[in-house]
Design an enzyme around this catalytic site. Sequence first.
Site, PDB file in Angstrom:
ATOM      1  N   TYR A 202       2.700   9.712   0.390  1.00 23.52           N
ATOM      2  CA  TYR A 202       3.638   8.970   1.234  1.00 23.52           C
ATOM      3  C   TYR A 202       5.079   9.162   0.777  1.00 23.52           C
ATOM      4  O   TYR A 202       6.006   8.978   1.562  1.00 23.52           O
ATOM      5  CB  TYR A 202       3.329   7.476   1.230  1.00 23.52           C
ATOM      6  CG  TYR A 202       1.992   7.077   1.800  1.00 23.52           C
ATOM      7  CD1 TYR A 202       1.198   7.975   2.500  1.00 23.52           C
ATOM      8  CD2 TYR A 202       1.526   5.776   1.640  1.00 23.52           C
ATOM      9  CE1 TYR A 202      -0.028   7.598   3.007  1.00 23.52           C
ATOM     10  CE2 TYR A 202       0.288   5.389   2.151  1.00 23.52           C
ATOM     11  CZ  TYR A 202      -0.476   6.311   2.830  1.00 23.52           C
ATOM     12  OH  TYR A 202      -1.694   5.921   3.326  1.00 23.52           O
TER      13      TYR A 202
ATOM     14  N   ASP B 169       0.842  -1.189   0.000  1.00 23.89           N
ATOM     15  CA  ASP B 169       0.000   0.000   0.000  1.00 23.89           C
ATOM     16  C   ASP B 169       0.881   1.245   0.000  1.00 23.89           C
ATOM     17  O   ASP B 169       1.720   1.426   0.887  1.00 23.89           O
ATOM     18  CB  ASP B 169      -0.897  -0.003   1.244  1.00 23.89           C
ATOM     19  CG  ASP B 169      -1.830   1.184   1.284  1.00 23.89           C
ATOM     20  OD1 ASP B 169      -2.945   1.065   0.743  1.00 23.89           O
ATOM     21  OD2 ASP B 169      -1.447   2.229   1.845  1.00 23.89           O
TER      22      ASP B 169
ATOM     23  N   HIS C  71      -8.035   9.321  -1.752  1.00 23.09           N
ATOM     24  CA  HIS C  71      -7.415   9.251  -0.426  1.00 23.09           C
ATOM     25  C   HIS C  71      -8.312   9.817   0.685  1.00 23.09           C
ATOM     26  O   HIS C  71      -8.452   9.220   1.749  1.00 23.09           O
ATOM     27  CB  HIS C  71      -6.071   9.985  -0.453  1.00 23.09           C
ATOM     28  CG  HIS C  71      -5.096   9.479   0.564  1.00 23.09           C
ATOM     29  ND1 HIS C  71      -3.728   9.486   0.361  1.00 23.09           N
ATOM     30  CD2 HIS C  71      -5.266   8.930   1.788  1.00 23.09           C
ATOM     31  CE1 HIS C  71      -3.120   8.977   1.413  1.00 23.09           C
ATOM     32  NE2 HIS C  71      -4.031   8.645   2.293  1.00 23.09           N
TER      33      HIS C  71
ATOM     34  N   LYS D 138      -2.946   5.920  -4.209  1.00 26.76           N
ATOM     35  CA  LYS D 138      -4.082   6.787  -3.880  1.00 26.76           C
ATOM     36  C   LYS D 138      -3.957   8.167  -4.527  1.00 26.76           C
ATOM     37  O   LYS D 138      -2.851   8.705  -4.681  1.00 26.76           O
ATOM     38  CB  LYS D 138      -4.186   6.945  -2.360  1.00 26.76           C
ATOM     39  CG  LYS D 138      -4.206   5.632  -1.598  1.00 26.76           C
ATOM     40  CD  LYS D 138      -4.353   5.853  -0.103  1.00 26.76           C
ATOM     41  CE  LYS D 138      -4.153   4.553   0.647  1.00 26.76           C
ATOM     42  NZ  LYS D 138      -2.725   4.174   0.724  1.00 26.76           N
TER      43      LYS D 138
END
Length: 315
Positions: free
Chosen positions: A52, A47, A112, A81
């Site tokens: 990120y 993921d 998201h 996302k």
Amino acid sequence: MRSDHARLNTGRLMPLLGLGTYSSSNDRETTQNAIKMALKMGYKHFDTAKIYGSEPALGGAIMEAITEGLMEREDIFVTSKLWSSDHHDPLSALNQSLQNLGLEYVDLYLVHWPVGFKPWAVYPIPNEEDFDKMDMEATWAGMEKCLGLGLCKAIGVSNFSTTKLQRLLDFASIRPAVNQVEMHPMWRQNKLRKFCGEHKIHVSAYMPLGGPGNLWGSTAIVRDPIIQSIAHKHKATPAQVALRWSMQNGASVIVKSFNEDRMWENKGALDLKLDDYDMLNIEKLQERKIMRGDHLINNTTSPYRRIEDLWDDEI
């Protein structure tokens, strides 16, 4: 169907155990090495997200593993996302993520958060002037286009309440395959899970252990006497009990640890089986949401004036 997978409404299989790749402190090399270690352990689900910053590390680890003959691309399930600053153009955002990953497609692409930011707000915590109006109908049309072009194999959402899901279903040509939300023994999401089950939307649990080790996380779950008692009974660990609880409730789990021993421990949850008495005891735990989304609340520019507005009073 394999017991360590869930079948999405697209017909594709999604591994129940996923490795979260977000890290506020680790560099690309550290992240990439941890993912490579996970791949060698047998992890199949990873993921990531634009925000990120781990897409290049994940893609690098996957390419290394494929080059070394450890697996084929089809063996790996990759989730990324759409960040809140990209609602105006999901197609361009996904193309950028694919470039970061070095992949031709992702297996799952999620919205998201149900909130829009101005295009420049490419950071987790928005300033007051960063909020922008969001047209979810237009956003979802863009997500459907990504799917139609084969750039992803499934589309879904994250942090959506049952109310927001129902609004989406009212206009969506393609219903979401997944809703990724906070879920653990102390935030059980009973209403949301029931709704998603009725509409064949898979629930994926982030922070399934409460996010210990994060600034916003909590160790209350693994320290709870009921969880510890169940762990002792099964000769398991509290973390394995918490993860298995989510899995037995039909959810996949996204668990974040780059520690080798913890990664093996988390993988062991796949072999655990909780009995009815265990599940009933866990229902007694007091509930408390940890990732509340307070950073998305203000009285001027955000569409959400109260935390209850963000979650439609499901908190």
